[in-house]
Scaffold this motif. Structure first.
Motif, PDB file in Angstrom:
ATOM      1  N   LYS A 185      39.666  34.569  57.212  1.00 41.91           N
ATOM      2  CA  LYS A 185      39.018  35.544  56.330  1.00 41.91           C
ATOM      3  C   LYS A 185      39.283  35.236  54.852  1.00 41.91           C
ATOM      4  CE  LYS A 185      40.822  39.103  58.623  1.00 41.91           C
ATOM      5  NZ  LYS A 185      41.312  38.470  59.867  1.00 41.91           N
ATOM      6  N   GLU A 186      40.507  34.808  54.516  1.00 40.62           N
ATOM      7  CA  GLU A 186      40.780  34.481  53.108  1.00 40.62           C
ATOM      8  C   GLU A 186      40.022  33.230  52.678  1.00 40.62           C
ATOM      9  OE1 GLU A 186      44.452  33.666  49.965  1.00 40.62           O
ATOM     10  OE2 GLU A 186      44.866  34.614  51.898  1.00 40.62           O
ATOM     11  N   LEU A 187      39.843  32.278  53.590  1.00 42.80           N
ATOM     12  CA  LEU A 187      39.057  31.086  53.256  1.00 42.80           C
ATOM     13  C   LEU A 187      37.631  31.468  52.884  1.00 42.80           C
ATOM     14  CD1 LEU A 187      40.159  28.542  56.027  1.00 42.80           C
ATOM     15  CD2 LEU A 187      40.833  28.580  53.619  1.00 42.80           C
ATOM     16  N   VAL A 188      37.069  32.417  53.629  1.00 45.23           N
ATOM     17  CA  VAL A 188      35.715  32.887  53.322  1.00 45.23           C
ATOM     18  C   VAL A 188      35.691  33.563  51.955  1.00 45.23           C
ATOM     19  CG1 VAL A 188      33.913  34.523  53.990  1.00 45.23           C
ATOM     20  CG2 VAL A 188      35.020  33.107  55.724  1.00 45.23           C
ATOM     21  N   ALA A 189      36.697  34.389  51.681  1.00 47.94           N
ATOM     22  CA  ALA A 189      36.761  35.073  50.385  1.00 47.94           C
ATOM     23  C   ALA A 189      36.844  34.058  49.242  1.00 47.94           C
ATOM     24  CB  ALA A 189      37.971  36.006  50.356  1.00 47.94           C
ATOM     25  N   ARG A 190      37.656  33.034  49.416  1.00 44.83           N
ATOM     26  CA  ARG A 190      37.776  32.009  48.364  1.00 44.83           C
ATOM     27  C   ARG A 190      36.470  31.249  48.188  1.00 44.83           C
ATOM     28  NH1 ARG A 190      42.670  30.899  46.220  1.00 44.83           N
ATOM     29  NH2 ARG A 190      44.493  31.856  47.203  1.00 44.83           N
ATOM     30  N   ALA A 191      35.787  30.963  49.302  1.00 50.32           N
ATOM     31  CA  ALA A 191      34.501  30.256  49.208  1.00 50.32           C
ATOM     32  C   ALA A 191      33.477  31.101  48.462  1.00 50.32           C
ATOM     33  CB  ALA A 191      34.001  29.911  50.607  1.00 50.32           C
ATOM     34  N   LEU A 192      33.420  32.406  48.761  1.00 48.24           N
ATOM     35  CA  LEU A 192      32.515  33.301  48.035  1.00 48.24           C
ATOM     36  C   LEU A 192      32.826  33.293  46.543  1.00 48.24           C
ATOM     37  CD1 LEU A 192      32.563  36.337  50.502  1.00 48.24           C
ATOM     38  CD2 LEU A 192      30.531  35.000  49.901  1.00 48.24           C
ATOM     39  N   PRO A 237      39.534  34.249  37.705  1.00 46.36           N
ATOM     40  CA  PRO A 237      40.712  34.647  38.504  1.00 46.36           C
ATOM     41  C   PRO A 237      40.335  35.056  39.927  1.00 46.36           C
ATOM     42  CG  PRO A 237      40.186  36.331  36.872  1.00 46.36           C
ATOM     43  CD  PRO A 237      39.329  35.154  36.547  1.00 46.36           C
ATOM     44  N   PHE A 238      41.142  34.589  40.865  1.00 46.17           N
ATOM     45  CA  PHE A 238      41.016  35.013  42.264  1.00 46.17           C
ATOM     46  C   PHE A 238      42.371  35.590  42.650  1.00 46.17           C
ATOM     47  CE2 PHE A 238      41.647  34.366  46.804  1.00 46.17           C
ATOM     48  CZ  PHE A 238      40.465  34.874  47.346  1.00 46.17           C
ATOM     49  N   VAL A 239      42.407  36.893  42.901  1.00 42.79           N
ATOM     50  CA  VAL A 239      43.656  37.577  43.222  1.00 42.79           C
ATOM     51  C   VAL A 239      43.583  38.042  44.665  1.00 42.79           C
ATOM     52  CG1 VAL A 239      45.184  39.498  42.681  1.00 42.79           C
ATOM     53  CG2 VAL A 239      43.957  38.318  40.835  1.00 42.79           C
ATOM     54  N   ALA A 240      44.477  37.520  45.496  1.00 43.73           N
ATOM     55  CA  ALA A 240      44.521  37.880  46.917  1.00 43.73           C
ATOM     56  C   ALA A 240      45.775  38.686  47.188  1.00 43.73           C
ATOM     57  CB  ALA A 240      44.504  36.618  47.781  1.00 43.73           C
ATOM     58  N   VAL A 241      45.612  39.782  47.928  1.00 40.80           N
ATOM     59  CA  VAL A 241      46.758  40.616  48.263  1.00 40.80           C
ATOM     60  C   VAL A 241      46.611  41.107  49.700  1.00 40.80           C
ATOM     61  CG1 VAL A 241      45.631  42.680  47.322  1.00 40.80           C
ATOM     62  CG2 VAL A 241      48.101  42.648  47.621  1.00 40.80           C
ATOM     63  N   ASP A 282      40.297  40.796  36.642  1.00 44.62           N
ATOM     64  CA  ASP A 282      39.177  41.063  35.736  1.00 44.62           C
ATOM     65  C   ASP A 282      38.387  39.786  35.458  1.00 44.62           C
ATOM     66  OD1 ASP A 282      37.463  42.376  34.029  1.00 44.62           O
ATOM     67  OD2 ASP A 282      38.835  42.302  32.313  1.00 44.62           O
ATOM     68  N   GLY A 283      37.081  39.866  35.668  1.00 43.10           N
ATOM     69  CA  GLY A 283      36.230  38.691  35.477  1.00 43.10           C
ATOM     70  C   GLY A 283      36.118  37.818  36.711  1.00 43.10           C
ATOM     71  N   GLY A 284      36.851  38.194  37.767  1.00 41.70           N
ATOM     72  CA  GLY A 284      36.842  37.368  38.974  1.00 41.70           C
ATOM     73  C   GLY A 284      36.743  38.202  40.237  1.00 41.70           C
ATOM     74  N   THR A 285      37.570  37.857  41.228  1.00 40.03           N
ATOM     75  CA  THR A 285      37.493  38.466  42.555  1.00 40.03           C
ATOM     76  C   THR A 285      38.852  39.025  42.965  1.00 40.03           C
ATOM     77  OG1 THR A 285      35.783  36.896  43.224  1.00 40.03           O
ATOM     78  CG2 THR A 285      36.944  38.045  44.988  1.00 40.03           C
ATOM     79  N   VAL A 306      35.177  43.385  38.251  1.00 35.75           N
ATOM     80  CA  VAL A 306      35.842  42.779  39.406  1.00 35.75           C
ATOM     81  C   VAL A 306      34.922  42.843  40.625  1.00 35.75           C
ATOM     82  CG1 VAL A 306      37.803  42.908  40.989  1.00 35.75           C
ATOM     83  CG2 VAL A 306      38.137  43.402  38.568  1.00 35.75           C
ATOM     84  N   ARG A 307      34.823  41.743  41.306  1.00 38.83           N
ATOM     85  CA  ARG A 307      34.108  41.762  42.587  1.00 38.83           C
ATOM     86  C   ARG A 307      35.143  41.956  43.693  1.00 38.83           C
ATOM     87  NH1 ARG A 307      30.425  37.114  45.634  1.00 38.83           N
ATOM     88  NH2 ARG A 307      29.291  38.595  46.939  1.00 38.83           N
ATOM     89  N   ILE A 308      34.846  42.875  44.607  1.00 34.78           N
ATOM     90  CA  ILE A 308      35.781  43.183  45.685  1.00 34.78           C
ATOM     91  C   ILE A 308      35.332  42.517  46.983  1.00 34.78           C
ATOM     92  CG2 ILE A 308      36.938  44.981  47.010  1.00 34.78           C
ATOM     93  CD1 ILE A 308      37.599  45.066  44.045  1.00 34.78           C
ATOM     94  N   VAL A 309      36.227  41.730  47.556  1.00 34.94           N
ATOM     95  CA  VAL A 309      36.033  41.195  48.904  1.00 34.94           C
ATOM     96  C   VAL A 309      37.185  41.735  49.738  1.00 34.94           C
ATOM     97  CG1 VAL A 309      35.854  39.147  50.362  1.00 34.94           C
ATOM     98  CG2 VAL A 309      34.934  39.100  48.037  1.00 34.94           C
ATOM     99  N   SER A 310      36.865  42.395  50.829  1.00 38.24           N
ATOM    100  CA  SER A 310      37.902  42.983  51.675  1.00 38.24           C
ATOM    101  C   SER A 310      37.848  42.380  53.068  1.00 38.24           C
ATOM    102  CB  SER A 310      37.728  44.510  51.761  1.00 38.24           C
ATOM    103  OG  SER A 310      36.446  44.824  52.277  1.00 38.24           O
ATOM    104  N   ALA A 311      38.935  42.553  53.814  1.00 35.50           N
ATOM    105  CA  ALA A 311      39.002  41.984  55.169  1.00 35.50           C
ATOM    106  C   ALA A 311      39.676  42.971  56.102  1.00 35.50           C
ATOM    107  CB  ALA A 311      39.777  40.666  55.159  1.00 35.50           C
ATOM    108  N   VAL A 312      39.101  43.108  57.290  1.00 37.03           N
ATOM    109  CA  VAL A 312      39.692  43.949  58.330  1.00 37.03           C
ATOM    110  C   VAL A 312      39.647  43.191  59.648  1.00 37.03           C
ATOM    111  CG1 VAL A 312      39.129  46.158  57.244  1.00 37.03           C
ATOM    112  CG2 VAL A 312      37.468  45.081  58.757  1.00 37.03           C
ATOM    113  N   ALA A 313      40.669  43.394  60.458  1.00 40.71           N
ATOM    114  CA  ALA A 313      40.721  42.722  61.760  1.00 40.71           C
ATOM    115  C   ALA A 313      40.044  43.538  62.844  1.00 40.71           C
ATOM    116  CB  ALA A 313      42.179  42.440  62.146  1.00 40.71           C
ATOM    117  N   GLN A 314      39.905  44.844  62.620  1.00 40.26           N
ATOM    118  CA  GLN A 314      39.298  45.721  63.619  1.00 40.26           C
ATOM    119  C   GLN A 314      37.845  46.027  63.249  1.00 40.26           C
ATOM    120  OE1 GLN A 314      41.882  46.519  61.555  1.00 40.26           O
ATOM    121  NE2 GLN A 314      43.456  47.687  62.634  1.00 40.26           N
ATOM    122  N   ASP A 315      37.165  46.696  64.157  1.00 37.52           N
ATOM    123  CA  ASP A 315      35.821  47.192  63.880  1.00 37.52           C
ATOM    124  C   ASP A 315      35.944  48.278  62.813  1.00 37.52           C
ATOM    125  OD1 ASP A 315      33.400  48.532  63.814  1.00 37.52           O
ATOM    126  OD2 ASP A 315      33.081  48.380  65.976  1.00 37.52           O
TER     127      ASP A 315
END
Length: 446
Positions: free
Chosen positions: A178-185, A195-199, A228-231, A270-279
């Motif tokens: 999922k983080e690989l997809v976020a970085r690719a986006l 900036p790409f900030v992953a938490v 700011d200015g990134g993801t 800021v563009r938000i990309v989120s990830a969840v493992a469940q439905d």
């Protein structure tokens, strides 16, 4: 039925016809040649899966033919001779022959030997195609390797979504990338310079979550300002405390927020990309995630398939990691045997690509000792010497493997491990101590 193509080389017409008939009955397509020159000419025009050649032939004997054939192709060559002896067999093998048969030979042994040779050739061809495929990957394909329909569709979605500012929710089991997809986006959209900030939301204590995201008077630079200015990539989104979710929703809708302890609004892009493992709908229903926040973050959705569902991609991804890790450890890329491929395809990969990467690293390190097998790498154990195993020792090895796999599958939750194994927690603890199992080592390796 076509089990493969065989080239039969023999100056004795009766032997050629007899061998061709025997091999055709076994399901092979057969081409015959009555001397080495004719056989080399046939090899230059067509691809064969194996070659069966006599040694004693006029003009060019089988040993010379085998040497010249090796210059044209990697096809396995099986030599046979009625006058064979050990020195001749040794010379043939040293020159690269796949094997040597001495006449009269058992037809069943010959069929078995050629069957193994054909499988070797096809394995070599498959590996060669994989290497060519790996060398021609685009930047995005190097991030999301594979030719399966699911992964191909995901690459198209990433390209479609990258240029928008809409929020993207990436769903999929742990370890699917999922983080690989976020970085690719991010890289294909706002660019690697932004900036790409992953938490991982699960790693932030609930009482400090709001400060971590928005900052405070004492620590003004929170995650939103850093991105700011990134993801901003929020992994394990469902771990965000409910009391923070409403403020976060307002912040991404207005693109403004106030750090804790201040009254001065801060504006961010800021563009938000989120990830969840469940439905996501299930976590909304159980109250873990606010419905309005979920709908704000899942404007676009990318659902990642499990590794087990990607079929032949498994071998391609594994080869990719073998090349990368071999370069890191400065060793030749280890070859994969037929049993290795079988182990790759038969394993269900509960840890997905993350687990596969760890298995590849164990395999590469074991290859330095000359004791590498994918099966042992999957189980997380070193190859044992079968000649030294007692029954008790074999049982201990088996128990260690099963318990280690269960610990990995349940992410170290020992009550769940005991339930999965069908034993009591006390019994599990006793076995862990007796077998010398280190839970932290198992989990850190994956």
């Amino acid at each position: 039925m076509n089990n493969g193509s065989i080239l039969v080389v023999d100056d004795d017409r009766e032997m050629r016809v007899s061998l061709a008939h025997l091999l055709e009955k076994a399901g092979y397509s057969v081409t015959t040649a009555d001397n080495g020159e004719q056989a080399l000419s046939a090899m230059s025009r067509a691809d064969f899966d194996a070659v069966l050649s006599d040694v004693r032939m006029p003009t060019m004997d089988g040993l010379e033919f085998q040497r010249r054939a090796a210059e044209l192709s990697t096809v396995p060559v099986v030599l046979f001779s009625a006058h064979g002896d050990i020195p001749m067999a040794v010379e043939a093998i040293q020159n690269g022959a796949y094997n040597f048969l001495e006449k009269p030979f058992d037809p069943r042994r010959m069929i078995t030997l050629l069957g193994n040779a054909v499988r070797l050739k096809r394995l070599q061809d498959s590996t060669s195609r994989m290497q060519e495929r790996l060398s021609s990957l685009t930047d995005l394909e190097q991030i999301l390797i594979g030719d399966s329909p699911g992964i191909t569709a995901i690459r198209r979605l990433i390209l479609d979504f990258a240029d928008t500012n809409a929020s993207v929710m990436v769903t999929g089991a742990t370890g699917t990338g999922k983080e690989l997809v976020a970085r690719a986006l991010h890289d294909l959209g706002r660019g690697p310079g932004a900036p790409f900030v992953a938490v991982n939301c699960a790693t932030i204590p609930p009482e400090r979550f709001e400060e971590a995201v928005f900052g405070s008077a004492e620590k003004p630079s929170g995650l939103m300002q850093k991105a700011d200015g990134g993801t901003l990539f929020l992994d394990e989104l469902t771990s965000m405390p409910p009391e923070t979710q409403s403020k976060f929703l307002r912040a991404i809708e207005t693109r403004m927020f106030e750090p804790i302890g201040t009254t001065t609004p801060v504006e961010v892009d800021v563009r938000i990309v989120s990830a969840v493992a469940q439905d996501p709908l299930l976590v909304v229903e159980d109250g873990t995630l606010r419905r309005d926040l979920m709908f704000r973050l899942n404007t676009l959705v990318i659902d990642l398939p499990s590794l087990a569902a990607r079929g032949e991609d498994i071998a391609l991804v594994f080869r990719h990691y073998l090349h990368r890790l071999s370069a890191i450890y400065e060793i030749p890329v280890p070859e994969l045997s037929n049993p290795d491929y079988s182990s790759l395809l038969s394993h269900d990969w509960p840890g997905n690509v993350r687990e596969l990467q760890s298995v590849a690293e164990r395999f590469v390190l074991a290859s330095k000792r000359g004791q590498a097998s994918v099966r042992s790498a999957i189980l997380g154990v070193a190859e044992a010497d079968p000649t030294s195993q007692t029954l008790r020792g074999s049982v201990a090895v088996f128990e260690r493997q099963i318990i280690s796999q269960a610990i990995l599958a349940q992410d170290g939750r020992m009550d769940d491990v005991a339930d999965l194994l069908g034993i009591g927690r006390r019994t599990l603890n006793e076995k862990i101590v007796k077998l010398g199992i280190d839970k932290s080592e198992i989990l850190s390796a994956n």
